[in-house]
Design a protein around this motif. Structure first.
Motif, short mmCIF file in Angstrom:
data_model
loop_
_atom_site.label_atom_id
_atom_site.label_comp_id
_atom_site.label_asym_id
_atom_site.label_seq_id
_atom_site.Cartn_x
_atom_site.Cartn_y
_atom_site.Cartn_z
N ARG A 21 0.84 -1.20 0.00
CA ARG A 21 0.00 0.00 0.00
C ARG A 21 0.87 1.25 0.00
N TRP A 22 1.96 1.23 0.79
CA TRP A 22 2.86 2.38 0.82
C TRP A 22 3.58 2.55 -0.52
N VAL A 23 3.98 1.44 -1.09
CA VAL A 23 4.70 1.49 -2.37
C VAL A 23 3.79 2.03 -3.47
N ALA A 24 2.55 1.56 -3.49
CA ALA A 24 1.59 2.05 -4.49
C ALA A 24 1.34 3.54 -4.31
N GLN A 58 -0.41 -1.96 -8.67
CA GLN A 58 -0.10 -2.35 -7.30
C GLN A 58 -1.33 -2.27 -6.41
N TYR A 59 -2.18 -1.29 -6.63
CA TYR A 59 -3.42 -1.22 -5.83
C TYR A 59 -4.34 -2.39 -6.17
N ARG A 60 -4.37 -2.80 -7.42
CA ARG A 60 -5.16 -4.00 -7.77
C ARG A 60 -4.61 -5.21 -7.01
N ALA A 84 -5.53 6.62 -9.38
CA ALA A 84 -4.46 6.11 -10.24
C ALA A 84 -4.98 5.89 -11.67
N LEU A 85 -6.18 5.33 -11.78
CA LEU A 85 -6.77 5.12 -13.10
C LEU A 85 -7.11 6.46 -13.76
#
Length: 825
Positions: free
Chosen positions: A330-333, A348-350, A373-374
């Motif tokens: 979650r942090w990386v995304a 990454q969120y998916r 993001a989308l």
């Protein structure tokens, strides 16, 4: 959430309960009661087991007495030789009538070997002999807890605690059973009670430390461990230190009064991680802990807005083959989204949302992040679907036991707000407005909803309505950062420059790393820049019955450059410019060179501009002047006017014959919203040859279709003019004329990414032109253009058009190219 290491719950309990459960041991009479053997037994009680065990092992099995077998079982149990205890019992003692102490030692050995059924059987056998023996009750309860029957163990130990509440061993047993039942907070209470009564005992204090750690209270656990050096081993101590840092990471994600407070918490976590990594990285045995700290450190970096470092460290971990857990992904995304890499963030969120170990409490937040993001990666339709599905997945109320109607669900409101905003970003502003209004009616005190509604009003070209809405919100939460950012943007639209500066300065002081705040500050910086404007055109006319280019010339070209200074005292700007125009006419080639120097003032509800100019069109230098004003009545109505001496609107063909004009213009505009407006202007002028001209123009625009990438408008131009002198003048000067030109205008966004946009425009129109003394003829218009903008400071566009229409009864085709450029620096 960061992972917290949980110690084995057996650790520390066994030594304590070995003492507790053997405290009432009674020795039977021995077969050979000589003094040396008595001494061996006493030594065994003191911890020297070997002599007694050596003797007992040498006794033949078929000759061992019940007392000897009992001694062997108990002493081997003291020595921790559980396998030997079980072996002696199963080969020699199973069919003997053993005392309670021997049965207890054997039951404990079975339990340590995780042979729960055998342990339970022996504890029950011992309890049949001494049903009120509390040590046996505790032993059976702990066995039940270990055997997967914690609820039975809890019932048994609660009864023991009720009978003797001040006994710390009973409190510990109940806490152990509660821990096995997954009731860590209830267990902490019992550990706390035991600590109050016997906190000086290392075993009690150790279990209290572990209990604090299990309920995610690592800071008091670490403080107690440090107060008593040696209480826990170094491995557990370093893990506690890591848990404290992980707790700080979690706290740094909470909303606080200022960004600085969150940064202070994150900085403390980073300092702890840096110390731990420097100390333990060289130790191969600490590899797993080091890896976990590096993963949890990503959260501190993200909270500190050091998102580039989050991505860098993530890539290092992946390169080392480390499997990143869901809570860290979650942090990386979020870091990739912050660094404007929305495609990576969306994937990454998916992954996070599909993970089996995802935290349900984060579902709405993570889905919202996926939506953005989308949206930012250009997948508007998919983003809108995500928002709608999220809104459908949430229930309006949370059902709670004892409340027949439940409580309002904040997640439902957040999801509904996102779905409404998705409609606005999908260019369906009207539907988004209605949906947001419904939500605001349901929750008028929700700051986020009211701010979103104000932003929508601004998108719909209603800045004053937005300002009024934000003022009401300010009474509820005057220091909300979202409110302050929205007020800053609204102040900019209203040309309230000082207010915008105050809001931007305060927001930057409080939340310097907030992206919305940075965006507001960036737009403020752009406003404070100098500005260069360049406009140029060229055309070629064909036809016209030998008089091609009756208005602009058979070939014409023009260019003008304006340079504006940065704002002076917020409201004022000085500008200067030069221009040149040329056109070919029947009378010859006409030219005009001019220079302009002026000032403009932009304040709330008013824009004022004044200038002086110098013109040279072949008859010597001549000076001109112009003033113009525009006033806003409200969000819908605007009016304005201008007056020019030696007007720049004088046709070049007239100037070529030394005919100048002075004139003015007045207009009134009505704008319903962002997609509908009408404007009526009337422009009288007086030419130096005595001609008086009056022109009127009505223009309108109506949006009929809109998506994030395509906007279609219907337009209408209705023009009319009258000239007092229509003959013997060297320029196109109809006695009167009237034109109607409906148009269709299409804007298609080819590329959009943050502050960069590339689009193309299509234009088509067909209408009529009527000129006095001539028949009515048709007008046809086709146009194509492109426009590119970059980083808020550069914009360039061009439009090529073909228009076919009559002049003085002769049809003419005019090819034109218009180019404009704006650059701020």
């Amino acid at each position: 959430m960061p992972f917290f290491a949980v110690p084995f719950i057996h650790r520390g309990l066994r030594p304590l309960f070995r003492v507790a459960l053997c405290s009432q041991l009674l020795w039977p009479a021995l077969a050979f009661a000589d003094t040396p053997y008595d001494q061996m037994v006493r030594d065994a009680r003191a911890g020297n087991y070997t002599p007694a065990l050596t003797v007992l092992r040498q006794v033949p099995a078929n000759q061992a007495t019940t007392s000897q077998i009992s001694d062997h079982l108990q002493i081997a149990g003291w020595a921790g030789l559980d396998a030997e205890v079980v072996q002696v019992y199963e080969t020699q003692g199973r069919n003997r009538v053993l005392p309670v102490q021997a049965l207890t030692a054997t039951a404990r050995a079975y339990r340590n070997l995780k042979r729960w059924d055998s342990a339970t059987e022996l504890y029950n056998k011992a309890l049949a002999l001494e049903p009120q023996n509390p040590d046996l009750q505790l032993g059976l309860a702990m066995t039940q807890a270990d055997a997967g029957k914690p609820e039975e163990a809890v019932i048994r130990t609660k009864a023991l605690v009720a009978a003797k509440p001040d006994d710390p061993s009973r409190r510990l047993a109940l806490a152990y059973a509660l821990t096995r039942a997954g009731k860590n907070y209830d267990a902490l209470f019992e550990y706390d009670q035991a600590f109050i009564r016997a906190g000086s005992k290392p075993d009690v204090a150790r279990e209290y430390v572990y209990a604090l750690q299990r309920v995610r209270l690592p800071e008091p656990a670490l403080r107690l461990a440090r107060q008593r050096p040696g209480l826990i081993d170094p491995v557990q101590l370093r893990r506690l230190e890591g848990d404290v840092a992980a707790e700080q990471v979690r706290m740094a994600e909470f909303a606080t009064r200022s960004e600085k407070e969150r940064f202070d918490i994150a900085d403390r976590a980073l300092k702890t991680y840096d110390q731990l990594l420097a100390t333990w990285t060289p130790d191969p045995q600490a590899k797993d802990d080091v890896t976990r700290w590096r993963i949890d450190r990503l959260g501190a970096l993200k909270a500190r807005a050091r998102t580039a470092q989050v991505i860098s460290e993530y890539q290092n971990l992946i390169g080392e083959g480390v499997n990143i857990p869901t809570y860290a992904m979650r942090w990386v995304a979020a870091a990739h989204l912050d660094q404007r890499q929305p495609e990576i963030a969306a994937d990454q969120y998916r992954q996070v949302l599909a993970a089996p170990d995802r935290d349900p409490a984060d579902y709405v937040e993570d889905t919202t992040a996926l939506y953005y993001a989308l949206q930012e990666s250009g997948h508007e339709d998919e983003a809108r679907t995500v928002a709608e599905n999220l809104a459908k997945s949430q229930n309006p109320r949370v059902e709670l036991k004892g409340l027949p109607f439940g409580n309002p669900n904040d997640s439902w409101m957040d999801a509904q707000q996102l779905a409404a905003q998705a409609e606005t970003t999908g260019s369906d502003l009207k539907s988004g407005e209605q949906r947001l209004q419904t939500l605001v009616d349901q929750a008028p005190g929700n700051t986020g909803l009211r701010v979103a509604q104000a932003d929508l009003y601004r998108d719909r070209a209603w800045p004053r309505r937005s300002e009024s809405e934000l003022k009401e919100v300010e009474a509820l939460t005057p220091r909300d950062i979202g409110l302050e950012v929205a007020q800053g943007h609204t102040a900019m639209d209203l040309q309230e420059w000082r207010q915008m500066d105050e809001l931007a300065d305060d927001a930057m002081a409080r939340f310097p790393d907030n992206r919305q705040v940075q965006r507001l500050d960036r737009l403020r910086d752009v406003h404070d820049m100098a500005e260069l404007r360049v406009q140029t055109y060229g055309g070629k006319a064909n036809g016209g019955g030998g008089n091609a280019g009756a208005v602009a010339g058979s070939r014409d070209f023009g260019i003008e450059t304006l340079l504006y200074s940065p704002p002076i005292d917020e409201d004022w700007r000085v500008f200067t410019g030069v221009g040149y125009a040329i056109g070919d006419f029947q009378e010859g080639t006409g030219t005009d060179r001019w220079e302009r120097l002026g000032v403009d003032r932009r304040t709330r509800d008013m824009t004022l501009e004044a200038e002086v100019s110098n013109h040279d069109f072949g008859y010597g230098a001549k000076q001109g002047a112009r003033v113009a004003i525009t006033r806003d009545i409200n969000d819908n109505w605007q009016y304005g006017g201008s007056f020019a001496y030696l007007s720049a609107n004088t046709p070049l063909r007239a100037l070529n014959s030394d005919v100048t004009s002075n004139g003015g213009s007045g207009f009134i505009r009505w704008r319903a919203n962002e997609s509908r407006e009408w404007k009526l202007s009337v422009s009288p002028s007086h030419f130096s040859d005595g001609n008086n001209r009056v022109e009127a123009l009505l223009t309108g625009r109506e949006g009929v279709y809109s998506t994030p990438k395509v906007q279609v408008d219907l337009g209408l131009e209705v023009g009319a003019s009258h000239n007092s002198e229509s003959e013997d003048v060297p320029y196109f000067n109809p006695k009167s004329d009237f034109s109607v030109l409906p148009t269709v205008n299409v804007n298609h966004v080819l590329y959009h990414r943050y502050e960069t946009t590339w689009s193309q425009q299509f234009q088509a129109g067909a209408g009529t032109y009527s000129q006095r003394d001539y028949s009515t003829g048709g007008i046809g218009l086709l146009g194509y253009g492109q426009r590119y903008s970059w980083n808020d400071v550069f914009e360039v566009g061009g439009l090529f058009s073909v228009i076919n229409r009559p002049y003085d009864g002769n049809r003419e085709t005019d090819l034109r190219l218009l180019v404009d450029l704006t650059y701020r620096f």
